[in-house]
Design an enzyme around this catalytic site. Structure first.
Site, PDB file in Angstrom:
ATOM      1  N   ARG A  63       0.835  -1.286   0.126  1.00  0.00           N
ATOM      2  CA  ARG A  63       0.018   0.225  -0.112  1.00  0.00           C
ATOM      3  C   ARG A  63       0.772   1.104   0.040  1.00  0.00           C
ATOM      4  O   ARG A  63       1.664   1.477   0.778  1.00  0.00           O
ATOM      5  CB  ARG A  63      -0.906   0.064   1.283  1.00  0.00           C
ATOM      6  CG  ARG A  63      -1.694   1.322   1.516  1.00  0.00           C
ATOM      7  CD  ARG A  63      -2.671   1.286   2.484  1.00  0.00           C
ATOM      8  NE  ARG A  63      -3.775   0.636   1.831  1.00  0.00           N
ATOM      9  CZ  ARG A  63      -4.837   0.499   2.701  1.00  0.00           C
ATOM     10  NH1 ARG A  63      -5.064   0.960   3.558  1.00  0.00           N
ATOM     11  NH2 ARG A  63      -6.072  -0.054   1.924  1.00  0.00           N
ATOM     12  N   HIS A 112      -7.524   0.496  -6.370  1.00  0.00           N
ATOM     13  CA  HIS A 112      -7.513  -0.199  -5.446  1.00  0.00           C
ATOM     14  C   HIS A 112      -8.244  -1.576  -5.619  1.00  0.00           C
ATOM     15  O   HIS A 112      -9.354  -1.914  -5.452  1.00  0.00           O
ATOM     16  CB  HIS A 112      -8.484   0.608  -4.313  1.00  0.00           C
ATOM     17  CG  HIS A 112      -8.268  -0.237  -2.641  1.00  0.00           C
ATOM     18  ND1 HIS A 112      -7.439  -1.397  -2.388  1.00  0.00           N
ATOM     19  CD2 HIS A 112      -9.114   0.205  -1.772  1.00  0.00           C
ATOM     20  CE1 HIS A 112      -7.776  -1.436  -1.244  1.00  0.00           C
ATOM     21  NE2 HIS A 112      -8.569  -0.827  -0.920  1.00  0.00           N
ATOM     22  N   GLN A 155      -9.879  -4.287  -3.425  1.00  0.00           N
ATOM     23  CA  GLN A 155     -11.179  -3.737  -2.914  1.00  0.00           C
ATOM     24  C   GLN A 155     -12.193  -4.180  -3.971  1.00  0.00           C
ATOM     25  O   GLN A 155     -13.370  -4.729  -3.668  1.00  0.00           O
ATOM     26  CB  GLN A 155     -11.241  -2.395  -2.528  1.00  0.00           C
ATOM     27  CG  GLN A 155     -12.578  -1.729  -2.175  1.00  0.00           C
ATOM     28  CD  GLN A 155     -12.700  -2.329  -0.699  1.00  0.00           C
ATOM     29  OE1 GLN A 155     -12.038  -2.081   0.173  1.00  0.00           O
ATOM     30  NE2 GLN A 155     -13.944  -2.899  -0.449  1.00  0.00           N
ATOM     31  N   ASP A 161     -17.484   6.736  -1.542  1.00  0.00           N
ATOM     32  CA  ASP A 161     -16.063   6.759  -0.717  1.00  0.00           C
ATOM     33  C   ASP A 161     -15.799   7.852  -0.141  1.00  0.00           C
ATOM     34  O   ASP A 161     -16.401   9.030  -0.232  1.00  0.00           O
ATOM     35  CB  ASP A 161     -15.145   6.289  -1.828  1.00  0.00           C
ATOM     36  CG  ASP A 161     -13.886   5.927  -1.096  1.00  0.00           C
ATOM     37  OD1 ASP A 161     -13.647   5.726   0.136  1.00  0.00           O
ATOM     38  OD2 ASP A 161     -12.586   5.908  -1.944  1.00  0.00           O
ATOM     39  N   CYS A 187     -16.208   1.265   0.730  1.00  0.00           N
ATOM     40  CA  CYS A 187     -14.961   0.426   0.898  1.00  0.00           C
ATOM     41  C   CYS A 187     -14.614   0.660   2.668  1.00  0.00           C
ATOM     42  O   CYS A 187     -13.818  -0.134   3.056  1.00  0.00           O
ATOM     43  CB  CYS A 187     -13.949   0.600   0.011  1.00  0.00           C
ATOM     44  SG  CYS A 187     -13.382   2.283  -0.048  1.00  0.00           S
ATOM     45  N   ARG A 244     -12.945  -8.954   1.461  1.00  0.00           N
ATOM     46  CA  ARG A 244     -11.436  -8.805   1.220  1.00  0.00           C
ATOM     47  C   ARG A 244     -10.567  -9.898   1.428  1.00  0.00           C
ATOM     48  O   ARG A 244      -9.875 -10.201   0.516  1.00  0.00           O
ATOM     49  CB  ARG A 244     -11.045  -7.459   2.114  1.00  0.00           C
ATOM     50  CG  ARG A 244     -11.679  -6.185   1.875  1.00  0.00           C
ATOM     51  CD  ARG A 244     -11.198  -5.596   0.643  1.00  0.00           C
ATOM     52  NE  ARG A 244      -9.949  -5.254   0.597  1.00  0.00           N
ATOM     53  CZ  ARG A 244      -9.184  -4.484   0.968  1.00  0.00           C
ATOM     54  NH1 ARG A 244      -9.693  -3.529   1.567  1.00  0.00           N
ATOM     55  NH2 ARG A 244      -7.763  -4.332   0.944  1.00  0.00           N
TER      56      ARG A 244
END
Ligand code: NVA
Length: 308
Positions: free
Chosen positions: A101, A128, A131, A224, A264, A292
């Site tokens: 990340r 991402h 996700q 988001d 998310c 996930r």
């Protein structure tokens, strides 16, 4: 050839379907796949905050028979104390795969070039993809086959999640609409890439500046945070500009009556999403968070098998 998951469109439509089928299989039978038995190590580097990603990768790697090694990005000083290629060469000799990340997508690409093992994007400024695999698994559980479903992403369409929905949704043959003000719309490059994929899958992409038009008739409504990690200094401007795109019960009323709501997380109730929507009956956010683990186990299994 070593395969990586750096962006959503690293997987072809057929490959994405394979990974999602594997994720569903692994969810049904969590200990059926043991590609890391030994245990082999998977290194996870975090340059940004994390809860779900660290927890779900750690648990998933353990369930695959492996050892999850967390590397604190600040402590290691990736690209500061030593170069990204040198970190890649070192970790690639210790680990079966590297999960990272970070901020710039170019850092991840450099890691993949030099690691000698699969590299997985655990969120960058641009994408991402882990996700999205969890999200697509979640949509299929609640709505059946993905092809032809309408998904509306409202809010900061220029963030990693907006781009990933465009690419992964188009790959799945979905109709992806982004509803965002002009200054928060995805880059032309990403929209063009997604549109080119959609031509091959029967999906479509659209970018709209009207939240009601974006959400009208949607099967899936997504939002988001308006302030992604690294954007904290712009917080005030973002909150003001994005306020009309808040996912309220009133906006959701324009979607299909059985539309599901996704986020998310972390969520900021009263900003990008109303508490009654996030905590309401159409929200599937806790399923997304659980998925996930299943999706990432499938990604690691698939990448490690693709290598042989
Ligand atoms: N767009 C958000 C996603 C958090 C999981 C961010 O980058 O902070």
């Amino acid at each position: 050839m070593i395969r990586h998951l750096l962006a959503d469109d690293d997987l072809s439509p057929a490959e994405q379907a394979e990974v999602l089928a594997l994720a569903a299989e692994i969810k049904r039978d969590p200990f059926s796949r043991r590609p890391l038995a030994g245990p082999s190590t998977v290194a996870m580097i975090f340059d940004k905050q994390t809860l779900r990603t660290q927890a779900s990768f750690s648990a998933g790697i353990a369930e695959l028979g492996g050892f999850p090694l967390v590397v604190d990005g600040a402590l290691a000083g990736v690209g500061v104390r030593e170069s990204v290629p040198d970190v890649a060469r070192v970790l690639g000799r210790q680990a079966a795969a590297i999960v990272w990340r970070t901020g710039a997508q170019s850092r991840l690409e450099e890691m993949a070039e030099h690691a000698g093992v699969p590299v997985v994007n655990a969120l960058t400024d641009d994408y991402h993809p882990c996700q999205l695999l969890a999200d697509l698994l979640t949509v299929s559980e609640h709505r059946g086959p993905l092809r032809g479903l309408v998904v509306a992403f409202v809010g900061d369409g220029a963030c990693n999640m907006g781009s990933s929905w465009l690419l992964a949704g188009a790959t799945a043959g979905m109709h992806v609409r982004i509803g965002a003000p002009a200054e928060f719309q995805p880059s032309t490059g990403v929209v063009e890439r997604a549109a080119a994929i959609a031509v091959t899958t029967g999906g479509s992409v659209a970018v709209l500046d009207d939240p009601v038009r974006a959400v009208s008739g949607a099967d899936v409504v997504v939002t988001d945070t308006w302030v992604s990690m690294g954007r904290e200094a712009e917080s005030g401007d973002r909150l003001a500009a994005l306020a009309p795109f808040s996912l309220t019960a009133e906006l959701l009323a324009h979607a299909e009556p059985d539309a599901i709501v996704m986020h998310c997380l972390p969520a900021y109730r009263g900003q990008e999403i109303a508490a009654e929507v996030l905590d309401g009956p159409r929200s599937v956010v806790w399923d997304e968070a659980e998925n996930r683990r299943h999706a990432q186990k499938a990604v690691l299994t698939w990448l490690l098998e693709a290598r042989t």
